[in-house]
Design a protein around this motif. Structure first.
Motif, PDB file in Angstrom:
ATOM      1  N   VAL A 386     -20.221 -80.624  82.082  1.00  0.00           N
ATOM      2  CA  VAL A 386     -21.242 -80.027  81.221  1.00  0.00           C
ATOM      3  C   VAL A 386     -20.715 -78.639  80.515  1.00  0.00           C
ATOM      4  CG1 VAL A 386     -22.279 -78.970  82.881  1.00  0.00           C
ATOM      5  CG2 VAL A 386     -23.828 -79.191  80.943  1.00  0.00           C
ATOM      6  N   GLY A 387     -20.988 -78.683  79.054  1.00  0.00           N
ATOM      7  CA  GLY A 387     -20.586 -77.195  78.468  1.00  0.00           C
ATOM      8  C   GLY A 387     -21.033 -76.971  77.071  1.00  0.00           C
ATOM      9  N   PHE A 388     -20.619 -75.779  76.457  1.00  0.00           N
ATOM     10  CA  PHE A 388     -21.016 -75.585  75.244  1.00  0.00           C
ATOM     11  C   PHE A 388     -19.773 -75.303  74.279  1.00  0.00           C
ATOM     12  CE2 PHE A 388     -21.441 -71.564  72.477  1.00  0.00           C
ATOM     13  CZ  PHE A 388     -22.648 -71.847  71.853  1.00  0.00           C
ATOM     14  N   GLN A 389     -19.738 -75.718  73.150  1.00  0.00           N
ATOM     15  CA  GLN A 389     -18.796 -75.366  72.029  1.00  0.00           C
ATOM     16  C   GLN A 389     -19.247 -74.968  70.761  1.00  0.00           C
ATOM     17  OE1 GLN A 389     -16.645 -79.091  71.330  1.00  0.00           O
ATOM     18  NE2 GLN A 389     -14.962 -78.019  70.257  1.00  0.00           N
ATOM     19  N   GLN A 390     -18.153 -73.953  70.111  1.00  0.00           N
ATOM     20  CA  GLN A 390     -18.878 -73.484  68.927  1.00  0.00           C
ATOM     21  C   GLN A 390     -17.889 -74.417  67.861  1.00  0.00           C
ATOM     22  OE1 GLN A 390     -21.342 -71.866  68.496  1.00  0.00           O
ATOM     23  NE2 GLN A 390     -20.924 -69.790  67.874  1.00  0.00           N
ATOM     24  N   LEU A 391     -18.531 -74.979  66.878  1.00  0.00           N
ATOM     25  CA  LEU A 391     -18.138 -75.784  65.838  1.00  0.00           C
ATOM     26  C   LEU A 391     -17.986 -74.988  64.487  1.00  0.00           C
ATOM     27  CD1 LEU A 391     -19.212 -79.350  66.823  1.00  0.00           C
ATOM     28  CD2 LEU A 391     -16.901 -78.213  67.179  1.00  0.00           C
ATOM     29  N   PRO A 392     -17.570 -75.381  63.317  1.00  0.00           N
ATOM     30  CA  PRO A 392     -17.677 -74.574  62.060  1.00  0.00           C
ATOM     31  C   PRO A 392     -18.988 -74.175  61.605  1.00  0.00           C
ATOM     32  CG  PRO A 392     -15.868 -76.073  62.003  1.00  0.00           C
ATOM     33  CD  PRO A 392     -16.302 -76.433  63.303  1.00  0.00           C
ATOM     34  N   THR A 393     -19.840 -75.369  61.921  1.00  0.00           N
ATOM     35  CA  THR A 393     -21.106 -75.065  61.263  1.00  0.00           C
ATOM     36  C   THR A 393     -22.268 -75.293  62.385  1.00  0.00           C
ATOM     37  OG1 THR A 393     -21.344 -77.428  60.726  1.00  0.00           O
ATOM     38  CG2 THR A 393     -20.562 -75.996  59.051  1.00  0.00           C
ATOM     39  N   VAL A 394     -21.960 -75.786  63.619  1.00  0.00           N
ATOM     40  CA  VAL A 394     -23.098 -76.064  64.642  1.00  0.00           C
ATOM     41  C   VAL A 394     -22.722 -75.543  65.806  1.00  0.00           C
ATOM     42  CG1 VAL A 394     -24.057 -77.845  63.469  1.00  0.00           C
ATOM     43  CG2 VAL A 394     -22.326 -78.464  64.908  1.00  0.00           C
ATOM     44  N   SER A 395     -23.768 -75.296  67.041  1.00  0.00           N
ATOM     45  CA  SER A 395     -23.370 -74.990  68.126  1.00  0.00           C
ATOM     46  C   SER A 395     -23.512 -76.303  69.229  1.00  0.00           C
ATOM     47  CB  SER A 395     -24.151 -73.874  68.762  1.00  0.00           C
ATOM     48  OG  SER A 395     -23.914 -72.847  67.872  1.00  0.00           O
ATOM     49  N   ARG A 396     -22.792 -76.831  69.708  1.00  0.00           N
ATOM     50  CA  ARG A 396     -22.836 -78.090  70.604  1.00  0.00           C
ATOM     51  C   ARG A 396     -23.070 -77.822  72.060  1.00  0.00           C
ATOM     52  NH1 ARG A 396     -19.064 -83.125  69.200  1.00  0.00           N
ATOM     53  NH2 ARG A 396     -20.264 -83.038  67.477  1.00  0.00           N
ATOM     54  N   VAL A 397     -24.011 -78.489  72.532  1.00  0.00           N
ATOM     55  CA  VAL A 397     -24.385 -78.719  73.956  1.00  0.00           C
ATOM     56  C   VAL A 397     -23.822 -80.090  74.323  1.00  0.00           C
ATOM     57  CG1 VAL A 397     -25.816 -78.352  76.053  1.00  0.00           C
ATOM     58  CG2 VAL A 397     -25.833 -76.728  73.970  1.00  0.00           C
ATOM     59  N   PHE A 398     -22.693 -80.084  75.338  1.00  0.00           N
ATOM     60  CA  PHE A 398     -22.515 -81.609  75.559  1.00  0.00           C
ATOM     61  C   PHE A 398     -22.572 -82.143  77.071  1.00  0.00           C
ATOM     62  CE2 PHE A 398     -18.819 -78.945  75.433  1.00  0.00           C
ATOM     63  CZ  PHE A 398     -18.083 -79.483  76.693  1.00  0.00           C
ATOM     64  N   PHE A 440     -22.483 -65.584  71.879  1.00  0.00           N
ATOM     65  CA  PHE A 440     -21.899 -66.326  70.464  1.00  0.00           C
ATOM     66  C   PHE A 440     -22.865 -66.140  69.521  1.00  0.00           C
ATOM     67  CE2 PHE A 440     -19.554 -67.915  74.194  1.00  0.00           C
ATOM     68  CZ  PHE A 440     -18.477 -67.906  73.798  1.00  0.00           C
ATOM     69  N   PRO A 441     -22.635 -66.149  68.356  1.00  0.00           N
ATOM     70  CA  PRO A 441     -23.431 -66.069  67.122  1.00  0.00           C
ATOM     71  C   PRO A 441     -24.053 -67.259  66.982  1.00  0.00           C
ATOM     72  CG  PRO A 441     -21.343 -66.242  66.369  1.00  0.00           C
ATOM     73  CD  PRO A 441     -21.046 -66.006  67.876  1.00  0.00           C
ATOM     74  N   SER A 442     -25.093 -67.812  67.979  1.00  0.00           N
ATOM     75  CA  SER A 442     -25.416 -69.141  67.914  1.00  0.00           C
ATOM     76  C   SER A 442     -27.174 -69.103  68.244  1.00  0.00           C
ATOM     77  CB  SER A 442     -24.705 -69.809  69.245  1.00  0.00           C
ATOM     78  OG  SER A 442     -25.265 -71.193  69.521  1.00  0.00           O
ATOM     79  N   ALA A 443     -27.528 -70.269  67.918  1.00  0.00           N
ATOM     80  CA  ALA A 443     -29.107 -70.148  68.427  1.00  0.00           C
ATOM     81  C   ALA A 443     -29.359 -70.397  70.003  1.00  0.00           C
ATOM     82  CB  ALA A 443     -29.862 -71.393  67.719  1.00  0.00           C
ATOM     83  N   VAL A 444     -28.303 -70.972  70.482  1.00  0.00           N
ATOM     84  CA  VAL A 444     -28.384 -71.261  72.157  1.00  0.00           C
ATOM     85  C   VAL A 444     -28.202 -69.997  72.826  1.00  0.00           C
ATOM     86  CG1 VAL A 444     -27.499 -72.602  73.886  1.00  0.00           C
ATOM     87  CG2 VAL A 444     -27.689 -73.441  71.712  1.00  0.00           C
ATOM     88  N   ALA A 445     -29.004 -69.464  73.521  1.00  0.00           N
ATOM     89  CA  ALA A 445     -28.925 -68.348  74.431  1.00  0.00           C
ATOM     90  C   ALA A 445     -28.309 -68.673  75.959  1.00  0.00           C
ATOM     91  CB  ALA A 445     -30.417 -67.474  74.451  1.00  0.00           C
ATOM     92  N   MET A 446     -29.232 -69.718  76.443  1.00  0.00           N
ATOM     93  CA  MET A 446     -28.438 -70.034  77.841  1.00  0.00           C
ATOM     94  C   MET A 446     -28.868 -71.392  78.178  1.00  0.00           C
ATOM     95  SD  MET A 446     -28.026 -68.717  80.830  1.00  0.00           S
ATOM     96  CE  MET A 446     -28.448 -66.927  80.737  1.00  0.00           C
ATOM     97  N   ILE A 447     -27.836 -72.109  79.050  1.00  0.00           N
ATOM     98  CA  ILE A 447     -28.020 -73.489  79.426  1.00  0.00           C
ATOM     99  C   ILE A 447     -28.108 -73.495  80.919  1.00  0.00           C
ATOM    100  CG2 ILE A 447     -26.612 -75.546  79.368  1.00  0.00           C
ATOM    101  CD1 ILE A 447     -25.066 -74.573  76.926  1.00  0.00           C
ATOM    102  N   THR A 448     -29.282 -74.147  81.191  1.00  0.00           N
ATOM    103  CA  THR A 448     -29.511 -74.107  82.777  1.00  0.00           C
ATOM    104  C   THR A 448     -29.607 -75.461  83.241  1.00  0.00           C
ATOM    105  OG1 THR A 448     -30.889 -71.946  82.560  1.00  0.00           O
ATOM    106  CG2 THR A 448     -31.216 -73.197  84.683  1.00  0.00           C
ATOM    107  N   PRO A 449     -28.775 -75.984  83.811  1.00  0.00           N
ATOM    108  CA  PRO A 449     -28.702 -77.396  84.607  1.00  0.00           C
ATOM    109  C   PRO A 449     -29.202 -77.157  85.834  1.00  0.00           C
ATOM    110  CG  PRO A 449     -26.303 -76.323  84.696  1.00  0.00           C
ATOM    111  CD  PRO A 449     -27.301 -75.463  83.978  1.00  0.00           C
ATOM    112  N   SER A 450     -29.535 -78.345  86.107  1.00  0.00           N
ATOM    113  CA  SER A 450     -30.336 -78.783  87.459  1.00  0.00           C
ATOM    114  C   SER A 450     -30.483 -80.104  87.972  1.00  0.00           C
ATOM    115  CB  SER A 450     -31.843 -78.092  87.495  1.00  0.00           C
ATOM    116  OG  SER A 450     -32.614 -78.731  86.716  1.00  0.00           O
ATOM    117  N   LYS A 451     -30.735 -80.392  89.378  1.00  0.00           N
ATOM    118  CA  LYS A 451     -31.045 -81.781  89.630  1.00  0.00           C
ATOM    119  C   LYS A 451     -32.392 -82.144  89.918  1.00  0.00           C
ATOM    120  CE  LYS A 451     -28.249 -83.163  92.907  1.00  0.00           C
ATOM    121  NZ  LYS A 451     -27.479 -83.225  94.103  1.00  0.00           N
ATOM    122  N   GLN A 452     -32.963 -83.181  89.372  1.00  0.00           N
ATOM    123  CA  GLN A 452     -34.087 -83.416  89.774  1.00  0.00           C
ATOM    124  C   GLN A 452     -34.294 -84.795  90.212  1.00  0.00           C
ATOM    125  OE1 GLN A 452     -36.884 -82.044  86.625  1.00  0.00           O
ATOM    126  NE2 GLN A 452     -36.372 -80.124  86.623  1.00  0.00           N
TER     127      GLN A 452
END
Length: 536
Positions: A386-398, A440-452
């Motif tokens: 699980v991660g985060f990546q900056q692309l030329p025009t978008v911010s990706r959460v994968f 990062f200059p992104s709309a994504v501020a925090m990614i919080t994964p969990s198990k449910q």
């Protein structure tokens, strides 16, 4: 009934208190410089259980303490010692899932820090740039991207060129100062020489005047004697004529008249003084003319040097521009090839997924535009990354799983997007730790994964609401968020290094959950790891 409820409540409170007492209480984060090192000491109430990883753009080093909390420790510790800019202390979760994060934000690029435990304390050694000691790089650290290395080399070349230009400018200023001092010294020397010659000429003129006056006095005495003799002769002749002894004759008075017509001593001295003054003026005019000629030649030399320096600077700028164009062309070509490869892979993956869905799913089953439901796997899916990546025009959460995932994407409030991957298990503790993307200059501020339950849930907190799009490429599910327009509101709260527009490093940033470290127990339902984890 009321007694039973009271007893249950008491037992819950006691269990919570016991669990809170079992946490590692961090009471101090100290920063101290020692020679070529900067020591960061984190003091706790028990031996630390921690993991570390590095982040770039801007450079940071993160230490996550498991089952720990802060007590009396400020959130921000400003250092600004030229190596560490700030130490941020952040807390996540509660109870057994409590995480105390200590993040070191650097002002310059440094070697990977050396981390050692000392009883209940953790000591982080940061080597200053240029220090003789070099810390060993953390196991598993990836190589820097080629683009970042090229940008770093270009930045160093720019700095070196600026230093060379400044050195040349200083040398030109020093040369100009030396030439000005030489001209001033020559002018003073010429004036002193002219004054000395003028004084010498005046002394010589005065000597000549005195000599002329002496000669004139002697001449006057001789003339006076001649005149007296002539008067005596005339008187004698007149006496003889009167006595009849001689005939009258015309007396010769020309010598007396000629003697009376001679210049006086004062006139001779004045003439000599005029000659001396004219000679001194001619010498002064010649010295000034020579100085003006030397100044003109020095000005011509400086102008030639300036033209040569401008030509060299223009050539250097042209070479830099050509190199930058070449690098940009190479980068565009590489991006185009990568985009073509990704598009081909995406088309192939879409085709395979379409074939699989067509073979396994009923033809009449509709699909939600926000929910992709591939065929259920024969066994539970396993989370791989699980991660985060900056692309030329978008911010990706994968999210990457062992098989094609079954997932649901929903909006939870105005600033949280929730991704739920069904029937998926995570085998690492790091897979449930938050990822801080606020740098990062992104709309994504925090990614919080969990198990449910049997699902793996990822909550994506947004700094600003923006459109997003989901993509499924084989066993990788990606959510692409559009990049927000740069503005004062978004730049606030982020370091200056992360707000620069068009920065290749910022737009190529990737954050993934680090590898599991020794000393961290996996969840109870985790499958055995294929390889033993690396030691801390």
């Amino acid at each position: 009934m009321r007694s039973s409820l009271s007893l249950a409540l008491c037992l819950t409170l006691l269990a919570g208190a016991a669990q809170a007492q079992d946490l590692n209480v961090i009471t101090g984060v100290e920063v101290k410089a020692e020679g070529n090192l900067v020591l960061v000491t984190v003091k706790g109430s028990k031996p630390p259980n921690f993991t570390t990883f590095s982040m770039a753009d801007p450079a940071r080093f993160v230490i996550d303490f498991s089952e720990a909390r802060f007590q009396g420790v400020p959130e921000d510790v400003r250092v600004d010692d030229g190596v560490i800019r700030v130490v941020k202390n952040l807390a996540y979760g509660a109870g057994a899932t409590a995480i105390a994060r200590v993040m070191l934000a650097f002002s310059v690029d440094v070697e990977p820090p050396d981390v050692q435990t000392d009883g209940n304390s953790l000591v982080v050694k940061v080597f200053k740039p240029g220090a003789a000691a070099v810390a060993a790089a953390p196991a598993g650290a990836g190589a820097a991207p080629v683009a970042a290395a090229a940008e770093d080399a270009a930045a160093k070349a720019t700095v070196a060129k600026a230093e060379a230009d400044e050195a040349a400018r200083q040398e030109a200023l020093a040369r100009d100062r030396r030439e000005a001092e030489a001209r001033e010294q020559a002018r003073l020397t010429a004036e002193a020489t002219a004054k000395e010659r003028e004084a010498q000429a005046r002394a010589e003129a005065e000597a000549r005047t005195r000599e002329a006056e002496k000669v004139a006095a002697e001449q006057a005495a001789a003339d006076e004697a001649a005149r007296v003799a002539a008067e005596a002769r005339r008187a004698e002749i007149k006496a003889k004529v009167a006595a009849g002894e001689a005939q009258p004759v015309k007396l010769q008075e020309e010598p007396v008249a000629a003697a009376e017509a001679k210049p006086t001593a004062g006139e001779v001295a004045a003439a000599e003084q005029a000659k001396a003054d004219a000679q001194a003026r001619r010498e002064i005019d010649q010295a000034l003319a020579a100085q003006q000629t030397a100044d003109a030649r020095a000005a011509d030399a400086r102008a030639a040097d300036a033209r040569a320096a401008d030509a060299r600077a223009a050539d250097a700028r042209a070479a830099d521009a050509r190199a930058a164009d070449a690098r940009a062309a190479d980068a565009r070509a590489a991006d185009a090839r990568a985009a073509d490869a990704r598009a081909a892979d995406a088309r192939a993956a879409d085709a395979r997924a379409a074939d699989a869905r067509a073979a396994a799913a009923p033809a009449s089953r509709p699909l939600s535009p926000m929910t992709e439901v591939p065929p259920p796997p024969a066994r539970p899916s396993k989370l791989q990354a699980v991660g985060f990546q900056q692309l030329p025009t978008v911010s990706r959460v994968f999210v990457k799983t062992s098989v094609t995932p079954r997932f649901t994407i929903t909006d939870v409030g105005d600033d949280v997007v929730r991704l739920e991957v069904e029937n998926t298990r995570s085998s690492r503790r790091n897979d449930t730790r938050p990822l801080d993307t606020s740098f990062f200059p992104s709309a994504v501020a925090m990614i919080t994964p969990s198990k449910q339950g049997t699902s793996y849930v990822v909550d994506i907190k947004l700094r600003k609401r923006v459109p997003y799009q989901q993509k499924l490429e084989g066993d990788v599910l990606a959510i692409d968020f559009e990049r927000p327009a740069a503005g004062a509101g978004e730049a606030a709260g982020r370091p200056a290094a992360a707000t620069g527009e068009g920065s290749q490093d910022n737009q190529q940033g990737i954050i993934v959950a680090p590898e599991e470290k020794a000393g961290e127990a996996a969840p109870d339902d985790a499958e055995p790891a294929a390889e033993p984890p690396a030691k801390q």
